[in-house]
Motif scaffolding. Structure first.
Motif, PDB file in Angstrom:
ATOM      1  N   ALA A   1       0.854  -1.184   0.000  1.00 58.30           N
ATOM      2  CA  ALA A   1       0.000   0.000   0.000  1.00 58.30           C
ATOM      3  C   ALA A   1       0.888   1.230   0.000  1.00 58.30           C
ATOM      4  CB  ALA A   1      -0.917   0.016   1.227  1.00 58.30           C
ATOM      5  N   PRO A   2       0.499   2.263  -0.785  1.00 54.60           N
ATOM      6  CA  PRO A   2       1.294   3.485  -0.740  1.00 54.60           C
ATOM      7  C   PRO A   2       1.173   4.068   0.670  1.00 54.60           C
ATOM      8  CG  PRO A   2      -0.470   3.639  -2.387  1.00 54.60           C
ATOM      9  CD  PRO A   2      -0.694   2.389  -1.637  1.00 54.60           C
ATOM     10  N   GLY A   3       2.246   4.518   1.211  1.00 62.33           N
ATOM     11  CA  GLY A   3       2.264   4.966   2.600  1.00 62.33           C
ATOM     12  C   GLY A   3       3.152   4.038   3.420  1.00 62.33           C
ATOM     13  N   MET A   4       3.314   2.801   2.963  1.00 60.69           N
ATOM     14  CA  MET A   4       4.229   1.889   3.666  1.00 60.69           C
ATOM     15  C   MET A   4       5.648   2.475   3.685  1.00 60.69           C
ATOM     16  SD  MET A   4       3.124  -1.966   2.487  1.00 60.69           S
ATOM     17  CE  MET A   4       1.983  -2.935   3.500  1.00 60.69           C
ATOM     18  N   ASN A   5       6.100   2.954   2.538  1.00 62.11           N
ATOM     19  CA  ASN A   5       7.472   3.460   2.470  1.00 62.11           C
ATOM     20  C   ASN A   5       7.722   4.675   3.350  1.00 62.11           C
ATOM     21  OD1 ASN A   5       8.949   1.629   0.920  1.00 62.11           O
ATOM     22  ND2 ASN A   5       8.056   2.405  -0.986  1.00 62.11           N
ATOM     23  N   PRO A   6       6.894   5.724   3.271  1.00 66.63           N
ATOM     24  CA  PRO A   6       7.132   6.845   4.189  1.00 66.63           C
ATOM     25  C   PRO A   6       7.017   6.427   5.650  1.00 66.63           C
ATOM     26  CG  PRO A   6       5.157   7.225   2.833  1.00 66.63           C
ATOM     27  CD  PRO A   6       5.853   6.032   2.283  1.00 66.63           C
TER      28      PRO A   6
ATOM     29  N   ASP B   1     -10.668   5.002  11.343  1.00 62.38           N
ATOM     30  CA  ASP B   1     -11.279   5.746  10.241  1.00 62.38           C
ATOM     31  C   ASP B   1     -10.395   5.735   9.009  1.00 62.38           C
ATOM     32  OD1 ASP B   1     -13.270   6.374  12.017  1.00 62.38           O
ATOM     33  OD2 ASP B   1     -12.539   8.400  12.443  1.00 62.38           O
ATOM     34  N   TYR B   2      -9.131   5.363   9.199  1.00 60.07           N
ATOM     35  CA  TYR B   2      -8.184   5.509   8.097  1.00 60.07           C
ATOM     36  C   TYR B   2      -7.154   4.389   8.092  1.00 60.07           C
ATOM     37  CZ  TYR B   2      -5.504   7.557   4.478  1.00 60.07           C
ATOM     38  OH  TYR B   2      -4.896   7.746   3.274  1.00 60.07           O
ATOM     39  N   THR B   3      -6.789   3.938   6.914  1.00 63.86           N
ATOM     40  CA  THR B   3      -5.661   3.019   6.772  1.00 63.86           C
ATOM     41  C   THR B   3      -4.706   3.602   5.731  1.00 63.86           C
ATOM     42  OG1 THR B   3      -6.734   1.731   5.021  1.00 63.86           O
ATOM     43  CG2 THR B   3      -7.086   0.992   7.284  1.00 63.86           C
ATOM     44  N   LEU B   4      -3.431   3.435   5.967  1.00 67.93           N
ATOM     45  CA  LEU B   4      -2.436   3.995   5.046  1.00 67.93           C
ATOM     46  C   LEU B   4      -2.634   3.436   3.638  1.00 67.93           C
ATOM     47  CD1 LEU B   4       0.999   4.189   6.872  1.00 67.93           C
ATOM     48  CD2 LEU B   4      -0.530   6.047   6.195  1.00 67.93           C
TER      49      LEU B   4
ATOM     50  N   MET C   1       0.002  10.972   7.574  1.00 66.27           N
ATOM     51  CA  MET C   1      -0.535   9.903   8.418  1.00 66.27           C
ATOM     52  C   MET C   1       0.551   8.870   8.716  1.00 66.27           C
ATOM     53  SD  MET C   1      -3.670  10.722   9.086  1.00 66.27           S
ATOM     54  CE  MET C   1      -4.475   9.224   9.645  1.00 66.27           C
ATOM     55  N   ALA C   2       1.381   8.579   7.722  1.00 69.76           N
ATOM     56  CA  ALA C   2       2.474   7.621   7.923  1.00 69.76           C
ATOM     57  C   ALA C   2       3.362   8.089   9.067  1.00 69.76           C
ATOM     58  CB  ALA C   2       3.290   7.483   6.634  1.00 69.76           C
TER      59      ALA C   2
END
Lengths: 320, 320, 320, 320
Positions: D17-22, D140-143, D273-274
């Protein structure tokens, strides 16, 4: 196949340009397919002098196609003007038994390569023109130009959302390009900018001011966009905006696009061209074409003697 | 349904922000579905005073979801501080039999709306916070912030392609945000910038210089990125870069992001939020909620008395 | 100036292509500067037959430079094969005293234009090749191709983020292009795709399967990307993926890029080329060049007799 | 500081998922600042079992902020359901003296982590919800959701350029999301799609057809866009389009967005968020919070017991 199984070096030199990475990727992939070993030196000529190098493999380059900048780093190496540095670079290449060196850069980098060649005459040099300025003599195109132009265009698109939500505003936009104004001029040629201020067609401050005022007068709605080529790095647009504000109470917003314009994912065109340049560079090495750089002219790739690289390229400034 | 079949006015006022257009589109579509007539006045309060208006229809707004800026133009109307202008605006609205006015803008626009309301007390005012600065009191979010932050982030991504192709460079990036530095600070909170220079946490020139030098010292590779909030429009980053160059012979590249950051296609988040704001604005009109603006707090939409809009919003500057 | 002050019509016809809008914008702006009146008919030839037209003014086109599709709508008009429709179109143009008609479209549209010309011989026809397929005979380039290719490339970049986070996966990507596979093939020429399946180089199902299995075998890490040209609209890639899953228990993910590839903001190249095409179209009208379409060949704009448009363009499928 | 100087492991697990890297980049940077050693295992739980790991350093992560996917690879490891694999993973972690394991993934990955914990009770597990489906219970949110939603939105923007250049067309767009339809539904909530077909609100084929025909009837101009959630991977939209074509001679164009939607540069929101998730994960490790995953609820980060992860998250399907 003549020249098969060569050991070839590659560097990126001078300013980075989008397109360098896909070009490297194709040199590595095509090179390996055709039986060559590709050695990358890190950070341009300095990296050769300091012997920072490694064998590049096709497995690692999959994502290079989509990355701006250069994954083997780049930089300037002013010491290369001296004979001692030229010798150092030549010795390192000789020690690695490099038969040919591919130089991805602009005319300054090609000149440096030629100096190294003089110290190591068996070494073949092939240049690939990479610079967002599109200013390499003899070539209609240099890798990176299309990406930089798209960055600039996208930037202006964003600005116009605001400019057209208001009326009668004036915006100055400074683009990269140093003393070569084709990036700035392109926006004018597209029809999006009122005019462009370039070193190649010098314009007095008062003439610029007069043209801005006249455009404001004529425009019934919407806003006015004026491009400035980077030039001497003194941000001339800021100074002129100050004069206009002080003298006419017109508030002009300035943007300085800066080094973001040198990066970003290479466009499709830069990737396609990168592939074409890489292909010709490897063939040149195989067929013994010597000390040339590759140009794209009238829709075809050709070779040009590297001694021509220092000549000034001239554009048709008025039409595409 | 209480309040069904109303005649409602809408304006975009002050600076444009991405998200205004999708919010307008949803007001028009949802409004029509629920039986209301939506009248758009062009260019903010001035457009009301000058009676530039038309009925907005759902057919024309399909592409508004993807457009930055505002399709009904915006602008400031400083004359609204005077009673005569307030009366003029009130009269026009009364003449059109407008029952409620939706104002898409920032706190200045809400204040103006309140002044009009005093001249025309039957007129209901509902504010929707739209500004890239995210600085409206009481709301965790204002329309346009996410798009502007993404523009800034994409810009920095491009810059980093170059910054990481070289080593040890320093880049200064000036973002919009005026005296509200949350845009600039966000890049620091993400972890991409070394630090951010904000009005809210004043920093002396010498401290900034010291922090830059220290970061250069500590960094083993890569480059350094420092954000500057726009502040007084005097481009402080340029001055400091000059000092550092003159004193330490370090060449710092500055970018001034400028008004491009106010435009661009609204992000998904700005479109989703636009839809939420539009929905609450229409419901407020229907249910008789009076002179409030809509805020988004702790994951929920709420109403807040419009008199609060002039208070200063405070961020957690150190964490997200 | 010969031909100054003409009344010129313009349509977009057939499939839309990015680049149509900036080309229209330049026709309108340049046209007006040079004293002509530009009439736009809505929705191609059908719009002429149904007399949906208006004078286009430079004020309205500022944002057209950045918009995909066409702001004067387009469409097919199969009735134009019949004489009655040709007459109808010719009569309307005559009634408007249109002296020349500029047709933005592909070879089908040019053919239609020629049919109208036969009914109204004084009418001059100039074609501008607009199609993302880049398949117009005699021209190295058609407006829209670069944007469509960038859309496809960006799409693949996103896919590769996932593909390279995993190992040994296979992805099939279907692009637009109908029976003309240059879009799909370009990704192969760039070096990003393993191979491309095109109508121009037919490949049996079993051969495709064999190539996929072989690529999986050879690849030490990373994933495999195969492009499919749209072809007959039957989504051949889905069928082959099913066979491979059933036979070898390999799960292949398919993407069908679809009509998103026809839209999007025109790239810088499409805007520059649009300006060049617009310029030559207006000059052709002024200088009496008759019934030609404009081609871009070996880096230059030229005219080509419109009767050639139906010939099949052939690419160098193996190199750029 | 309690727990300072820990040795912490990190994996990305399940779908990327995008956001894993940051998030990884911030874990590494913040971790090091606070004195911890961060060990990355490659390819999820399988990489632990196979002992593919290395110490991650802040120097290498600068460009991770802008990269989709995961730079330490991911994957599923179905063997983890068996005790033998759980023991193997536990042993490896114990051998490395890992004190805590941060798991970036979805509920399946959290469940696996808990199983490992049972074999190695001193090991602390902290989950960070990463999935483009936004379907993790309690958060409410997932990366990754915001990036995937923007990809989808940009895709639709391109499609609309074509859709609005024509009239009365129908487009079906299949998005990712498996059995969780919030991605598809979001486009409807924004107002851009006519309706969305979701597993959560089942719709018979005939009802879908009826709604399409009705929308065509009502629409005076423009085109119609219908979202389909991926569901069972059988591309239901293609089947329905075939039925409509055969029965009513209406040609519907289908797009299957596919795995491109899982990639792409993380949006600003996913990066912010990350950073927040990374910060809480490290603090949890330091303060002894045990076997929780981090949720974002009503604008705040909180911890939730990892045993809740398998519960089904429910959305407000009708409003944002």
């Amino acid at each position: 196949m003549e020249g098969a199984g060569m050991k070839l070096g590659v560097i990126t030199s001078g300013g980075d340009a989008p397109g360098m990475n896909p070009c490297l990727a194709q040199i590595i992939r095509e090179g390996q397919k055709r039986g060559h070993e590709i050695i990358g030196f890190e950070g341009g000529f300095r990296g050769i002098a300091e012997n920072r190098c490694r064998k590049l493999s096709p497995e690692e380059v999959t994502l290079w196609y989509q990355r701006g900048g250069t994954c083997i780093k780049t930089g300037r190496f002013p010491e290369l003007e001296k004979e001692s540095a030229q010798k150092k670079v030549a010795e390192q290449l000789r020690a690695h038994r490099i038969e040919g060196l591919m130089v991805l850069g602009g005319d300054g980098s090609f000149k440096g390569a030629l100096a190294v060649h003089r110290m190591f005459p068996e070494l073949n040099i092939i240049g690939i023109p990479c610079t967002i300025d599109n200013n390499v003599y003899g070539s209609d195109y240099t890798l990176g130009f299309d990406t930089a132009l798209n960055t600039q265009t996208t930037y202006l698109d964003g600005l116009m959302d605001t400019g057209e939500s208001l009326d009668g505003r004036v915006f100055f936009i400074e683009t990269l390009g140093a003393y070569d104004g084709y990036l700035a001029q392109s926006t004018y040629l597209m029809g999006m900018a009122e005019f462009a201020v370039l070193d190649e067609m010098p314009m007095e401050e008062e003439e610029i001011i007069r043209k801005v005022l006249q455009a404001r007068e004529e425009k019934r709605s919407g806003s006015i966009y004026v491009m400035f080529s980077e030039s001497d790095g003194k941000h001339r647009c800021l100074r002129i905006a100050d004069v206009i504000r002080d003298r006419y109470n017109i508030n002009i917003k300035c943007s300085i696009l800066g080094f973001s314009q040198r990066g970003n994912a290479p466009t499709a065109r830069d990737r396609l061209m990168a592939s074409g340049f890489a292909d010709r560079a490897i063939r040149a090495m195989e067929t013994g074409v010597k000390n040339q750089y590759i140009v794209y002219r009238k829709g075809e790739f050709q070779y040009m003697d590297i001694s021509n690289a220092s000549k000034k390229k001239v554009f048709d400034w008025h039409h595409i």
